[in-house]
Design a protein around this motif. Structure first.
Motif, PDB file in Angstrom:
ATOM      1  N   VAL A  15       0.849  -1.178   0.000  1.00  0.00           N
ATOM      2  CA  VAL A  15       0.000   0.000   0.000  1.00  0.00           C
ATOM      3  C   VAL A  15       0.890   1.236   0.000  1.00  0.00           C
ATOM      4  O   VAL A  15       1.770   1.367   0.861  1.00  0.00           O
ATOM      5  N   ASP A  16       0.678   2.128  -0.976  1.00  0.00           N
ATOM      6  CA  ASP A  16       1.353   3.423  -0.961  1.00  0.00           C
ATOM      7  C   ASP A  16       0.765   4.257   0.169  1.00  0.00           C
ATOM      8  O   ASP A  16      -0.451   4.226   0.405  1.00  0.00           O
ATOM      9  N   ALA A  17       1.608   5.005   0.859  1.00  0.00           N
ATOM     10  CA  ALA A  17       1.153   5.753   2.031  1.00  0.00           C
ATOM     11  C   ALA A  17       1.861   7.094   2.132  1.00  0.00           C
ATOM     12  O   ALA A  17       3.008   7.233   1.702  1.00  0.00           O
ATOM     13  N   ARG A  18       1.183   8.057   2.707  1.00  0.00           N
ATOM     14  CA  ARG A  18       1.831   9.334   3.037  1.00  0.00           C
ATOM     15  C   ARG A  18       2.677   9.170   4.295  1.00  0.00           C
ATOM     16  O   ARG A  18       3.719   9.775   4.432  1.00  0.00           O
ATOM     17  N   ASP A  19       2.195   8.359   5.238  1.00  0.00           N
ATOM     18  CA  ASP A  19       2.919   8.079   6.479  1.00  0.00           C
ATOM     19  C   ASP A  19       2.776   6.588   6.757  1.00  0.00           C
ATOM     20  O   ASP A  19       1.767   6.132   7.314  1.00  0.00           O
ATOM     21  N   SER A  20       3.769   5.820   6.335  1.00  0.00           N
ATOM     22  CA  SER A  20       3.670   4.362   6.416  1.00  0.00           C
ATOM     23  C   SER A  20       3.467   3.872   7.845  1.00  0.00           C
ATOM     24  O   SER A  20       2.686   2.947   8.071  1.00  0.00           O
ATOM     25  N   TYR A  21       4.143   4.474   8.802  1.00  0.00           N
ATOM     26  CA  TYR A  21       4.018   4.012  10.186  1.00  0.00           C
ATOM     27  C   TYR A  21       2.612   4.261  10.717  1.00  0.00           C
ATOM     28  O   TYR A  21       2.002   3.389  11.339  1.00  0.00           O
ATOM     29  N   GLU A  22       2.083   5.441  10.449  1.00  0.00           N
ATOM     30  CA  GLU A  22       0.757   5.793  10.951  1.00  0.00           C
ATOM     31  C   GLU A  22      -0.332   4.896  10.356  1.00  0.00           C
ATOM     32  O   GLU A  22      -1.169   4.360  11.078  1.00  0.00           O
ATOM     33  N   ILE A  23      -0.312   4.708   9.040  1.00  0.00           N
ATOM     34  CA  ILE A  23      -1.371   3.907   8.421  1.00  0.00           C
ATOM     35  C   ILE A  23      -1.172   2.421   8.711  1.00  0.00           C
ATOM     36  O   ILE A  23      -2.147   1.687   8.893  1.00  0.00           O
ATOM     37  N   ALA A  24       0.057   1.967   8.810  1.00  0.00           N
ATOM     38  CA  ALA A  24       0.301   0.571   9.196  1.00  0.00           C
ATOM     39  C   ALA A  24      -0.189   0.333  10.626  1.00  0.00           C
ATOM     40  O   ALA A  24      -0.781  -0.716  10.919  1.00  0.00           O
ATOM     41  N   SER A  25       0.020   1.295  11.511  1.00  0.00           N
ATOM     42  CA  SER A  25      -0.468   1.171  12.886  1.00  0.00           C
ATOM     43  C   SER A  25      -1.992   1.099  12.907  1.00  0.00           C
ATOM     44  O   SER A  25      -2.579   0.314  13.664  1.00  0.00           O
ATOM     45  N   TRP A  26      -2.644   1.903  12.054  1.00  0.00           N
ATOM     46  CA  TRP A  26      -4.105   1.872  11.967  1.00  0.00           C
ATOM     47  C   TRP A  26      -4.569   0.495  11.502  1.00  0.00           C
ATOM     48  O   TRP A  26      -5.460  -0.099  12.093  1.00  0.00           O
ATOM     49  N   TRP A  27      -3.950  -0.027  10.445  1.00  0.00           N
ATOM     50  CA  TRP A  27      -4.322  -1.355   9.949  1.00  0.00           C
ATOM     51  C   TRP A  27      -4.008  -2.440  10.977  1.00  0.00           C
ATOM     52  O   TRP A  27      -4.702  -3.444  11.060  1.00  0.00           O
ATOM     53  N   PRO A  44       8.229   5.022  14.184  1.00  0.00           N
ATOM     54  CA  PRO A  44       7.704   6.241  13.556  1.00  0.00           C
ATOM     55  C   PRO A  44       8.764   6.871  12.642  1.00  0.00           C
ATOM     56  O   PRO A  44       9.947   6.907  12.981  1.00  0.00           O
ATOM     57  N   GLY A  45       8.314   7.318  11.477  1.00  0.00           N
ATOM     58  CA  GLY A  45       9.218   7.945  10.524  1.00  0.00           C
ATOM     59  C   GLY A  45       9.857   6.993   9.535  1.00  0.00           C
ATOM     60  O   GLY A  45      10.483   7.426   8.567  1.00  0.00           O
ATOM     61  N   ASP A  46       9.728   5.680   9.750  1.00  0.00           N
ATOM     62  CA  ASP A  46      10.287   4.715   8.805  1.00  0.00           C
ATOM     63  C   ASP A  46       9.579   4.834   7.457  1.00  0.00           C
ATOM     64  O   ASP A  46       8.362   5.011   7.404  1.00  0.00           O
ATOM     65  N   PRO A  47      10.310   4.719   6.356  1.00  0.00           N
ATOM     66  CA  PRO A  47       9.683   4.818   5.032  1.00  0.00           C
ATOM     67  C   PRO A  47       8.912   3.571   4.616  1.00  0.00           C
ATOM     68  O   PRO A  47       8.134   3.609   3.668  1.00  0.00           O
ATOM     69  N   GLU A  48       9.109   2.463   5.318  1.00  0.00           N
ATOM     70  CA  GLU A  48       8.395   1.211   5.054  1.00  0.00           C
ATOM     71  C   GLU A  48       8.039   0.562   6.382  1.00  0.00           C
ATOM     72  O   GLU A  48       8.847   0.562   7.313  1.00  0.00           O
ATOM     73  N   CYS A  49       6.826   0.002   6.461  1.00  0.00           N
ATOM     74  CA  CYS A  49       6.398  -0.716   7.662  1.00  0.00           C
ATOM     75  C   CYS A  49       5.651  -1.972   7.246  1.00  0.00           C
ATOM     76  O   CYS A  49       4.993  -1.995   6.206  1.00  0.00           O
ATOM     77  N   LEU A  71       2.554  -4.626   3.444  1.00  0.00           N
ATOM     78  CA  LEU A  71       3.665  -3.681   3.402  1.00  0.00           C
ATOM     79  C   LEU A  71       3.152  -2.286   3.072  1.00  0.00           C
ATOM     80  O   LEU A  71       2.390  -2.104   2.117  1.00  0.00           O
ATOM     81  N   PHE A  72       3.569  -1.302   3.829  1.00  0.00           N
ATOM     82  CA  PHE A  72       3.197   0.097   3.627  1.00  0.00           C
ATOM     83  C   PHE A  72       4.472   0.874   3.293  1.00  0.00           C
ATOM     84  O   PHE A  72       5.458   0.795   4.031  1.00  0.00           O
ATOM     85  N   ILE A  73       4.441   1.595   2.175  1.00  0.00           N
ATOM     86  CA  ILE A  73       5.618   2.315   1.690  1.00  0.00           C
ATOM     87  C   ILE A  73       5.269   3.788   1.493  1.00  0.00           C
ATOM     88  O   ILE A  73       4.261   4.117   0.845  1.00  0.00           O
ATOM     89  N   ASN A  74       6.116   4.667   2.027  1.00  0.00           N
ATOM     90  CA  ASN A  74       5.903   6.105   1.841  1.00  0.00           C
ATOM     91  C   ASN A  74       6.059   6.503   0.382  1.00  0.00           C
ATOM     92  O   ASN A  74       6.993   6.045  -0.294  1.00  0.00           O
ATOM     93  N   VAL A  75       5.129   7.317  -0.090  1.00  0.00           N
ATOM     94  CA  VAL A  75       5.209   7.937  -1.414  1.00  0.00           C
ATOM     95  C   VAL A  75       4.885   9.414  -1.241  1.00  0.00           C
ATOM     96  O   VAL A  75       4.192   9.802  -0.296  1.00  0.00           O
TER      97      VAL A  75
END
Length: 127
Positions: free
Chosen positions: A10-22, A36-41, A52-56
């Motif tokens: 999943v492309d994400a603006r904030d991978s840690y935040e949205i991965a935590s939500w999921w 927090p702040g990692d580009p991939e979670c 996998l959540f990746i910052n874009v």
């Protein structure tokens, strides 16, 4: 020769935040190395597939061409929709029918669509 699904990404603006939500949605922790702040979670699903959540840099603009369908493990579809709204999801398209069938298309806090279907118990009761 065949392939297996290794990651659902999943492309994400904030991978840690949205991965935590999921992680809340699925009742699963993030990978212990994620911060927090990692580009991939990552979330490791019980099936062995990784979520996998990746910052874009760009935000979501169009409808997903691929999405996740959720089925409550306990409780009902409607109770799960209520729970998910309570933690930040929004209802996008309500396809529930008067006979109890159907689904609800929702959006996560970053706008990614997913559906909530009836539980296995609800399906068995109407079979």
């Amino acid at each position: 020769m065949t392939s297996i699904i290794h990651n659902i990404t999943v492309d994400a603006r904030d991978s840690y935040e949205i991965a935590s939500w999921w992680g809340q949605v699925l009742g699963l922790p993030l990978d212990p190395e994620d911060n927090p702040g990692d580009p991939e979670c990552l979330i490791h699903l019980p099936s062995g597939i990784r979520y996998l959540f990746i910052n874009v840099p760009e935000g979501k603009e169009l409808k997903n061409r691929l999405h996740i369908d959720l089925q409550p493990v306990s409780g009902t579809r409607d109770e799960e929709v209520e729970r998910l709204v309570g933690i930040g999801a929004t209802v996008f398209d309500d396809q529930r029918r008067p006979d109890g069938t159907g689904w609800v298309t929702m959006r996560d806090p970053e706008g990614n669509e997913f559906c909530v279907e009836r539980s296995a118990a609800e399906r068995a009761a109407t079979s």
